[in-house]
Design an enzyme around this catalytic site. Structure first.
Site, short mmCIF file in Angstrom:
data_model
loop_
_atom_site.label_atom_id
_atom_site.label_comp_id
_atom_site.label_asym_id
_atom_site.label_seq_id
_atom_site.Cartn_x
_atom_site.Cartn_y
_atom_site.Cartn_z
CE1 TYR A 68 -4.47 0.80 -0.28
CE2 TYR A 68 -4.44 -1.38 0.96
CZ TYR A 68 -4.86 -0.51 0.00
OH TYR A 68 -6.12 -0.76 -0.77
CD GLU B 72 -4.84 5.51 0.81
OE1 GLU B 72 -5.10 5.75 1.55
OE2 GLU B 72 -5.71 4.56 0.17
CG ASP C 203 -7.69 11.03 -23.04
OD1 ASP C 203 -6.57 10.19 -22.91
OD2 ASP C 203 -8.55 10.72 -23.06
CB THR D 177 -4.03 4.19 -21.55
OG1 THR D 177 -4.06 4.22 -23.15
CG2 THR D 177 -5.73 4.87 -21.58
CE LYS E 190 -6.18 3.51 -25.16
NZ LYS E 190 -7.56 2.92 -25.31
NE ARG F 87 -5.93 -2.45 -19.65
CZ ARG F 87 -6.30 -3.27 -20.74
NH1 ARG F 87 -5.60 -3.79 -21.90
NH2 ARG F 87 -7.86 -1.82 -21.30
N1 PLP Z 1 -9.22 7.76 -23.33
C1 PLP Z 1 -9.74 7.56 -24.35
C2 PLP Z 1 -8.64 8.42 -25.23
C3 PLP Z 1 -9.26 6.56 -24.90
O1 PLP Z 1 -9.23 5.71 -25.97
C4 PLP Z 1 -9.29 5.51 -23.59
C5 PLP Z 1 -9.78 3.67 -23.74
O2 PLP Z 1 -10.23 3.41 -24.72
C6 PLP Z 1 -9.62 5.72 -22.23
C7 PLP Z 1 -8.76 7.00 -22.27
C8 PLP Z 1 -10.28 5.19 -20.96
O3 PLP Z 1 -8.56 4.08 -21.31
P1 PLP Z 1 -8.88 2.55 -19.83
O4 PLP Z 1 -10.38 1.94 -20.63
O5 PLP Z 1 -7.26 2.61 -19.60
O6 PLP Z 1 -9.68 3.42 -19.15
#
Ligand code: PLP
Length: 489
Positions: free
Chosen positions: A75, A77, A252, A281, A284, A290
């Site tokens: 843990y 946090e 994002d 993320t 990908k 992950r």
């Molecule tokens: N943001 C975008 C642009 C995504 O394409 C995705 C997932 O497909 C996410 C956020 C969410 O990612 P996660 O599945 O790791 O929560």
């Protein structure tokens, strides 16, 4: 996996990866053999399918092995120096390493590597922006104690206390993501949302329309980034628009982080120098474990670092360690070559499909993904996705702009090249893959429901056609074995 050792001839001593995985499976088998079998079966499935899911990849054995250890038992946090638990010195080490690699790789001032996923990273970013602009006293005034207990009326009160905050993001059918203010996600409850779409004639992002929407709506957050837009976004222009209306620019980059890391997206197309806050993320195109990550400037760093326990559960130290390994890999020159090949392969796939007569949203691609409009083949996305799977090609259906079939059946199929590029596929092979996709789409006919009415789910694809495509796909896959250094015997 180009950097990996070649398969070992029979009788040669096993590679370290083979030894590690054989030993791990033996240990697991001693407790629950069905899990050991499932792990082995998953490797076989991944080896045998033509994976074109744009959001998936294959992490290296080093990244995968880093997750299977005792860091999982900790843990931790808080952040280094401000932990809620004692005994975290080794967690501090791996967290600092991951953050350092992320800062160096992306040229960011600050990196927060605790988010468990992309959704979590976005939530951290939303709360950080709200906290800086609106501040915690508003929460107290709204009487909020447990976020999980809130009903719709509570959310209304909370929004009112926050001054009715707004978010402007890309619409779902233009390629935006649920977490960009849409109802099925918490962001659609935290913010009043309005979307910008794409030009109906070209499918391209229309910056004048974004500017007009921002002027009219005056969002707190202008969010850029996508899951299914096959072109580049000019983040310098998006920042200009955000500044004009006093919004925070959040990008994002979950899908295209690997292209930023690999130096394919630079200048106005690199979000990091232009955005106030960037989320991603790590699994990908970036090819890590992950997980998620937030990059930001100094003004948001303090609020971002409060992600756990504000909105995140305890950090996953084993995954942070694997993020450090993956980011170290992404700083190697080979990763730049990989990112360039991902884009070259996507272009070859798009050209191969266009040449054979499949319609593509925007007419092509500049990044790692291609969005097929399968309505010209008389199919829904759902029928096309299922028929392709019968032929051993793994994709996902996706809405196209102004999709008449909605988000469930859709008229589109999204394909991407990060995974096959990791296996070593080149442009000539991607053209062959385009040919296989085309064969399936032109050989599939839509079916009818039991009542005789047209069905948006049923279809017919002759088994001998599916079988021919599967065997050609198997030949292509055989040229580029997945994890050639791992032989489970
Ligand atoms: N943001 C975008 C642009 C995504 O394409 C995705 C997932 O497909 C996410 C956020 C969410 O990612 P996660 O599945 O790791 O929560």
């Amino acid at each position: 996996m180009a950097a990996e050792p070649a398969p070992q001839p029979a009788g040669a001593s096993p590679t370290p990866e083979t030894t590690a995985y054989r030993a791990a499976l033996e240990v697991i088998r001693g407790v629950e053999p069905r899990v050991a079998d499932a792990v082995g079966a998953e490797l076989a499935d991944q080896r045998e399918s033509l994976k074109l899911i744009a959001s998936e990849n294959y992490a290296s054995p080093a990244v995968l092995l880093t997750m299977g250890n005792w860091f999982s038992d900790k843990y931790a946090e808080g952040t280094a120096g401000r932990r809620f638990y004692a005994g975290c010195r080794n967690v501090d080490t791996v967290e600092a390493l991951a953050a350092e690699h992320a800062r160096e790789l992306f040229g960011a001032r600050h990196a927060y590597v605790q988010p468990h996923s992309g959704i979590d990273a976005n939530l951290v970013a939303f709360w950080a922006v709200l906290a800086r602009r609106v501040e915690a006293p508003a929460l107290d005034r709204a009487g909020v104690r447990h976020v999980g207990d809130l009903g719709e009326a509570d959310w209304e009160r909370l929004r009112a206390a926050f001054g009715d905050q707004r978010m402007l993001g890309m619409s779902l059918d233009a390629g935006g993501h649920l977490t960009h203010g849409f109802r099925p996600n918490i962001s659609g409850k935290m913010f009043r949302q309005r979307s910008y779409g794409t030009d109906p004639r070209t499918g391209l992002l229309d910056y004048d329309a974004v500017r007009a929407a921002a002027r009219a709506f005056r969002p707190l957050i202008l969010i850029a980034g996508y899951s299914a837009y096959p072109r580049l976004v000019d983040f310098a222009r998006m920042r200009e628009i955000a500044e004009e209306v006093g919004a925070t620019l959040m990008v994002d980059m979950a899908h295209f982080a690997g292209l930023v890391a690999g130096g394919v997206l630079t200048g106005d197309f690199d979000p990091v120098p232009h955005a106030n806050i960037v989320t991603t993320t790590t699994h990908k195109s970036l090819r890590g474990p992950r997980g998620g990550m937030v990059l930001c400037d100094d003004t948001l760093a303090e609020q971002v670092d409060r992600g756990c326990p504000m909105v995140l559960g305890g950090p996953l130290p084993h995954v942070m360690a694997a993020k450090a390994v993956a980011l170290a890999e992404a700083r190697q020159p080979q990763f730049r070559d990989y990112a360039r090949r991902v884009v070259d392969n996507a272009r070859a796939l798009a050209e191969g499909l266009l040449r054979r007569g499949t319609r593509l949203v925007t007419g092509g691609t500049d990044n790692h993904l291609v969005l097929l409009d399968v309505s010209g083949h008389g199919l829904t996305g759902r029928q096309a996705e299922a028929a392709l799977l019968d032929a051993g090609i793994v994709t996902n259906r996706n809405a196209v702009p102004q999709d008449p079939n909605g988000a469930w059946y859709t008229s589109g199929v999204r394909v991407g090249t990060p995974a096959l590029t990791t296996r070593g596929f080149g442009t000539a092979e991607m053209d062959e893959v385009a040919g296989l996709i085309h064969t399936v789409l032109t050989s599939t006919t839509p079916g009818a429901a039991a009542s005789g009415a047209p069905s948006r789910a049923r279809y017919t694809l002759a088994e001998d056609t599916a079988g021919r495509v599967r065997s050609r796909a198997a030949e292509l896959l055989g040229r580029h074995p997945l994890y050639p250094g791992i032989d489970l015997g």
